[in-house]
Write a protein that holds these residues in place. Structure first.
Motif, PDB file in Angstrom:
ATOM      1  N   ASP A 151      14.530 -19.624  36.632  1.00 43.61           N
ATOM      2  CA  ASP A 151      15.242 -20.677  36.995  1.00 43.61           C
ATOM      3  C   ASP A 151      14.138 -21.584  37.284  1.00 43.61           C
ATOM      4  O   ASP A 151      13.825 -22.399  39.005  1.00 43.61           O
ATOM      5  N   PHE A 152      12.980 -21.911  36.583  1.00 44.39           N
ATOM      6  CA  PHE A 152      11.978 -23.233  36.613  1.00 44.39           C
ATOM      7  C   PHE A 152      11.697 -23.230  36.146  1.00 44.39           C
ATOM      8  O   PHE A 152      11.710 -22.508  34.356  1.00 44.39           O
ATOM      9  N   ARG A 153      12.180 -24.707  35.648  1.00 44.15           N
ATOM     10  CA  ARG A 153      10.835 -25.639  34.598  1.00 44.15           C
ATOM     11  C   ARG A 153      10.835 -26.877  34.729  1.00 44.15           C
ATOM     12  O   ARG A 153      10.285 -27.211  35.709  1.00 44.15           O
ATOM     13  N   VAL A 154      10.162 -27.565  33.114  1.00 41.55           N
ATOM     14  CA  VAL A 154       9.138 -27.963  33.770  1.00 41.55           C
ATOM     15  C   VAL A 154       9.831 -29.620  32.851  1.00 41.55           C
ATOM     16  O   VAL A 154      10.553 -29.226  31.817  1.00 41.55           O
ATOM     17  N   ARG A 155       9.598 -30.951  32.992  1.00 40.35           N
ATOM     18  CA  ARG A 155       9.884 -32.074  31.933  1.00 40.35           C
ATOM     19  C   ARG A 155       8.529 -33.319  32.715  1.00 40.35           C
ATOM     20  O   ARG A 155       8.566 -33.583  32.933  1.00 40.35           O
ATOM     21  N   VAL A 156       8.374 -33.370  30.838  1.00 41.32           N
ATOM     22  CA  VAL A 156       7.561 -34.260  30.889  1.00 41.32           C
ATOM     23  C   VAL A 156       7.537 -35.939  29.814  1.00 41.32           C
ATOM     24  O   VAL A 156       8.528 -35.695  28.598  1.00 41.32           O
ATOM     25  N   SER A 157       7.804 -36.807  30.539  1.00 41.30           N
ATOM     26  CA  SER A 157       8.251 -37.670  29.150  1.00 41.30           C
ATOM     27  C   SER A 157       7.659 -39.440  29.567  1.00 41.30           C
ATOM     28  O   SER A 157       6.557 -39.118  30.430  1.00 41.30           O
ATOM     29  N   THR A 158       7.771 -39.612  28.929  1.00 33.72           N
ATOM     30  CA  THR A 158       7.095 -41.027  28.834  1.00 33.72           C
ATOM     31  C   THR A 158       7.943 -42.005  28.147  1.00 33.72           C
ATOM     32  O   THR A 158       9.261 -42.196  26.964  1.00 33.72           O
ATOM     33  N   VAL A 159       7.635 -43.018  28.435  1.00 30.19           N
ATOM     34  CA  VAL A 159       8.484 -44.956  27.459  1.00 30.19           C
ATOM     35  C   VAL A 159       7.131 -45.572  27.248  1.00 30.19           C
ATOM     36  O   VAL A 159       6.589 -45.561  27.881  1.00 30.19           O
ATOM     37  N   ARG A 160       7.970 -45.737  25.681  1.00 30.66           N
ATOM     38  CA  ARG A 160       7.375 -46.741  25.080  1.00 30.66           C
ATOM     39  C   ARG A 160       7.193 -48.447  25.255  1.00 30.66           C
ATOM     40  O   ARG A 160       8.696 -48.214  24.507  1.00 30.66           O
ATOM     41  N   MET A 161       6.720 -49.109  25.295  1.00 27.83           N
ATOM     42  CA  MET A 161       7.962 -50.501  25.311  1.00 27.83           C
ATOM     43  C   MET A 161       7.100 -51.086  23.892  1.00 27.83           C
ATOM     44  O   MET A 161       6.321 -50.324  23.432  1.00 27.83           O
ATOM     45  N   MET A 162       7.426 -52.020  23.337  1.00 28.05           N
ATOM     46  CA  MET A 162       6.777 -52.649  21.932  1.00 28.05           C
ATOM     47  C   MET A 162       5.375 -52.891  22.288  1.00 28.05           C
ATOM     48  O   MET A 162       4.873 -52.982  21.588  1.00 28.05           O
ATOM     49  N   ASN A 163       4.418 -53.536  23.709  1.00 25.09           N
ATOM     50  CA  ASN A 163       3.563 -53.402  24.004  1.00 25.09           C
ATOM     51  C   ASN A 163       2.947 -52.048  24.527  1.00 25.09           C
ATOM     52  O   ASN A 163       1.149 -52.069  24.407  1.00 25.09           O
ATOM     53  N   GLY A 164       3.474 -51.340  24.291  1.00 28.76           N
ATOM     54  CA  GLY A 164       2.652 -49.431  24.113  1.00 28.76           C
ATOM     55  C   GLY A 164       3.031 -48.612  25.682  1.00 28.76           C
ATOM     56  O   GLY A 164       4.624 -49.095  25.546  1.00 28.76           O
TER      57      GLY A 164
END
Length: 195
Positions: A151-164
């Motif tokens: 009943d408990f979860r974690v999400r971590v995300s990154t978004v990278r553009m062309m410049n980093g």
């Protein structure tokens, strides 16, 4: 009772089904101020012959026989009592690499970073951490998600553009108890106290 993490995408969808209270923090690496928010995250499992699954396969020219099923994801303000806005929704379809199902791709009718149909790759680590890599037209996204309990979860995300790297986000999500579950718990406690 020992917790067993999901190790296939369909198991992940099944374990995720329901309504989750999500708290998210987003850190921007450009001039935009950091943000945080709370929302409801609603997950419904779809069978492989569900019309929504078949439609996504058709849109992306993928043989629907390769799909094991899918899920619909909706987001809404956690104080909103109305039906979820379809503009804040996505359909994901699982296409595993093999019968083992720990790696594969998923079709998505609408991307998270860019609102276009997209194909992502996924794999489950031996500890149950799900990693999703998605290539968009101008961006790359990576998300990791894992359950700490049922009943408990974690999400971590990154978004990278062309410049980093452009942004990182962290979400903690707690499963909401439905009214039926709450009433059943009350009845059980009343019965326990009465006996």
């Amino acid at each position: 009772m020992k917790f067993t993490p999901p190790m296939t995408m369909m198991d992940f969808f099944l374990k995720s089904e329901g309504i989750w209270f999500s708290q998210r923090t987003v850190h921007h690496f450009d001039s935009v101020q950091d943000e945080s928010g709370k929302s409801n995250f609603i997950v419904k499992v779809l069978t492989k012959d569900d019309p929504k699954v078949l439609e996504v396969c058709e849109q992306q020219n993928v043989n629907p026989a390769l799909a094991t099923g899918g899920a619909s994801f909706n987001w809404q303000d956690n104080l909103d009592n109305d039906e979820p806005n379809p503009n804040y929704a996505a359909i994901l379809v699982d296409i595993p690499d093999s019968e083992i199902g720990s790696t594969g791709k998923f079709l998505r009718n609408r991307g998270y970073v860019e609102g276009i149909p997209v194909v992502g790759r996924y794999h489950f680590a031996t500890d149950g951490v799900l990693t999703i890599d998605t290539e968009y037209e101008r961006n790359q996204g990576q998300e990791r998600c894992w359950f700490l309990t049922d009943d408990f979860r974690v999400r971590v995300s990154t978004v990278r553009m062309m410049n980093g790297v452009n942004l990182m986000s962290y979400s903690s999500e707690r499963r909401c108890v439905t009214r039926e579950q709450l009433e059943a718990m009350i009845e059980k406690n009343i019965a326990r106290i009465s006996s």
